[in-house]
Write an enzyme that holds these catalytic residues in place. Structure first.
Site, mmCIF file in Angstrom:
data_model
loop_
_atom_site.group_PDB
_atom_site.id
_atom_site.type_symbol
_atom_site.label_atom_id
_atom_site.label_comp_id
_atom_site.label_asym_id
_atom_site.label_seq_id
_atom_site.Cartn_x
_atom_site.Cartn_y
_atom_site.Cartn_z
ATOM 1 N N ASN A 81 0.837 -1.198 0.000
ATOM 2 C CA ASN A 81 0.000 0.000 0.000
ATOM 3 C C ASN A 81 0.874 1.251 0.000
ATOM 4 O O ASN A 81 2.100 1.173 -0.105
ATOM 5 C CB ASN A 81 -0.967 -0.025 1.186
ATOM 6 C CG ASN A 81 -0.242 -0.042 2.532
ATOM 7 O OD1 ASN A 81 0.922 0.344 2.645
ATOM 8 N ND2 ASN A 81 -0.936 -0.498 3.561
ATOM 9 N N GLN B 202 -9.334 -5.469 -13.067
ATOM 10 C CA GLN B 202 -8.398 -4.514 -12.473
ATOM 11 C C GLN B 202 -9.035 -3.692 -11.369
ATOM 12 O O GLN B 202 -8.438 -3.472 -10.321
ATOM 13 C CB GLN B 202 -7.836 -3.576 -13.552
ATOM 14 C CG GLN B 202 -6.781 -4.206 -14.403
ATOM 15 C CD GLN B 202 -5.674 -4.823 -13.573
ATOM 16 O OE1 GLN B 202 -4.928 -4.126 -12.904
ATOM 17 N NE2 GLN B 202 -5.576 -6.138 -13.584
ATOM 18 N N HIS C 253 -9.352 -4.519 -7.501
ATOM 19 C CA HIS C 253 -8.208 -4.434 -6.598
ATOM 20 C C HIS C 253 -8.406 -3.398 -5.507
ATOM 21 O O HIS C 253 -8.073 -3.621 -4.349
ATOM 22 C CB HIS C 253 -6.940 -4.039 -7.381
ATOM 23 C CG HIS C 253 -6.239 -5.185 -8.030
ATOM 24 N ND1 HIS C 253 -5.658 -6.201 -7.330
ATOM 25 C CD2 HIS C 253 -6.004 -5.462 -9.334
ATOM 26 C CE1 HIS C 253 -5.094 -7.063 -8.169
ATOM 27 N NE2 HIS C 253 -5.296 -6.634 -9.389
ATOM 28 N N GLU D 176 0.333 0.220 -16.833
ATOM 29 C CA GLU D 176 0.906 -0.991 -16.242
ATOM 30 C C GLU D 176 0.589 -2.195 -17.130
ATOM 31 O O GLU D 176 1.484 -2.943 -17.518
ATOM 32 C CB GLU D 176 0.312 -1.180 -14.845
ATOM 33 C CG GLU D 176 0.757 -2.431 -14.130
ATOM 34 C CD GLU D 176 -0.004 -2.641 -12.833
ATOM 35 O OE1 GLU D 176 0.458 -3.465 -12.026
ATOM 36 O OE2 GLU D 176 -1.067 -2.009 -12.623
ATOM 37 N N HIS D 177 -0.674 -2.392 -17.430
ATOM 38 C CA HIS D 177 -1.131 -3.478 -18.308
ATOM 39 C C HIS D 177 -1.766 -2.868 -19.548
ATOM 40 O O HIS D 177 -2.618 -1.984 -19.436
ATOM 41 C CB HIS D 177 -2.190 -4.342 -17.621
ATOM 42 C CG HIS D 177 -1.793 -4.855 -16.274
ATOM 43 N ND1 HIS D 177 -2.195 -4.245 -15.090
ATOM 44 C CD2 HIS D 177 -1.033 -5.918 -15.906
ATOM 45 C CE1 HIS D 177 -1.700 -4.920 -14.068
ATOM 46 N NE2 HIS D 177 -0.987 -5.934 -14.532
#
EC number: 1.1.1.23
Length: 426
Positions: A210, A255, A258, A323-324
């Site tokens: 975190n 995603q 999360h 990121e992706h």
């Protein structure tokens, strides 16, 4: 629910402007934790673990015993264990291809130049925990370290209130070759590994966490190395009219489950697809848990960006540097050369992000928040250091001496020049 943006536009520019990861209040809190542990050592780690995790940890149970890991094997589903082992093997094979040998190149006059490529001695990896289970994070951090040849891999993971560690996390650690496991999480775990509080200090810290973990890693950088500063998870999907709306929606939701700070972006030249995906998102959320988290992340951080064509879609993707990055188009490989800023690229309808997150072999520790512009995924080189080797012959030294003297004198470094001059035969 998901904002619709046309590109190019001011709205698009504002959306594509990445937010900073820093939080001044959290940074101050983290600095206090780090300084307390640096000064007081492992007792402060135990106190913070009690305060933040509700668990009683002491010298006797700080390090997880081999017996506890043995017991964990009796608590895991054999099918999951088999899947973990297959995933581990895929990760190992992929990362073995990244290995590079040291080299020393002799030259005709006897000069030798080279580079030694050697593993770090001791690495700490952080794995989120508590009651949650993230065995994939264990594999993705520890397996490349062991492929690199790191002799000592340490893992820190926060305990549950009863002091226990999730058995899947423990089993994954042994399967990946982790050497030591400690019950600690948050900024206090980063501090303990960096400063050697209750354990031998490490050379590098890797792994996601975190904002407290991330800012702690940022603040100990320089005392130890770190892999990267990871922010909330994100996915960008480039899709054309051939993409199944259900696939795009499912990948969006994979995603944003999360975290409320996670983000999902669809970039498409097809308004028809954009509308269909919106409907699919609503339909799929009806049968998925974490609906409140997903709705918040979609509302606050996510977007559908409509572009003129796929070239413009690539432009948007490169600005966002996700990121992706998924490509769900008729000819996905045709775009690969145009996509220059991404942590990982997933091509075609059967390469959803979870394939990479869990199983295929490439690492899932990826740069976020636009840092794919300059960071790479975690890899074997993450755990290596390089040392230059210089062995000049007398002939080469005498040939180069005048040039070196000229450069040293140009910079006003007379002692540098002298170190050459005393070796020149008169």
């Amino acid at each position: 629910m998901v904002r619709l943006i046309t590109y190019p536009s001011i709205d698009a520019d504002n959306y594509l402007q990445k937010k900073t990861l820093d939080d001044a209040n959290v940074s101050v809190q983290v600095a206090q934790v780090l300084e307390t542990i640096r000064c007081r050592g492992v007792e402060a780690v135990f106190e913070y673990t009690k305060r933040f995790d509700g668990a009683t940890v002491n010298e006797a149970n700080f390090r997880v015993s081999e017996a506890e890991i043995d017991e964990a094997y009796s608590k895991v589903d054999p099918e999951v264990l088999a899947a973990l082992r297959r995933a581990r093997d895929n990760i190992r094979r992929y990362h073995e291809k990244q290995l590079r040998p040291s080299w020393i190149e002799p030259e005709a006059d006897g000069t030798m130049l080279g580079q030694l490529i050697r593993p770090l001695e001791r690495v700490g990896t952080y794995v989120p925990g508590g009651l949650a289970s993230y065995p994939s994070s264990v594999l993705m951090n520890a397996v490349p370290a062991k492929v690199a040849g790191v002799p000592q891999v340490v893992m820190a993971t926060p305990p549950g209130k009863d002091g226990s560690i999730n058995p899947y996390t423990l089993v994954a650690a042994r399967e990946a070759g982790v050497d030591e496991i400690y019950r600690m999480g948050g900024a206090q775990a980063v501090a303990a590994m960096a400063y050697g509080a209750g354990l031998k200090a490490v050379d590098k810290i890797t792994g996601p966490g975190n904002i407290y973990v991330t800012l702690a890693k940022k603040q100990v950088y320089g005392t130890v190395d770190i892999d990267m500063l990871a922010g909330p998870s994100e996915i960008l999907v480039i899709a054309d009219e051939t993409a199944p709306p259900a696939y795009v929606a499912a990948d969006f939701l994979s995603q944003v489950e999360h975290d409320v700070r996670a983000a999902a972006v669809l970039v498409t030249p097809s308004e028809i697809l954009a509308r269909a995906v919106e409907g699919e998102i609503q339909r799929q959320m009806d049968y998925l848990p974490r609906r409140e988290i997903m709705e918040q992340a979609l509302k606050d951080n996510s977007a559908v960006i409509v572009v003129k064509d796929l070239d413009e879609a690539c432009e948007v993707a490169n600005r966002y540097a996700p990121e992706h990055l998924e490509v769900l188009t008729k000819e996905p490989f045709a775009l690969l050369g145009k996509l220059t800023q991404a942590g990982a690229i997933f091509l075609g309808p059967y390469s959803p992000e979870p394939v990479g997150d869990y199983y295929a072999g490439p690492n899932h520790v990826l740069p976020t928040g636009g840092t794919a512009r300059f960071y790479s995924p975690l890899n074997v080189d993450t755990f290596m250091k390089k040392t230059s080797v210089i062995a000049y012959s007398k002939a080469r030294f005498e040939q180069a001496a005048d040039d070196i003297l000229a450069l040293a004198k140009c910079e006003g470094l007379d002692a540098h020049a002298n170190a050459v001059a005393v070796r020149i035969e008169k």
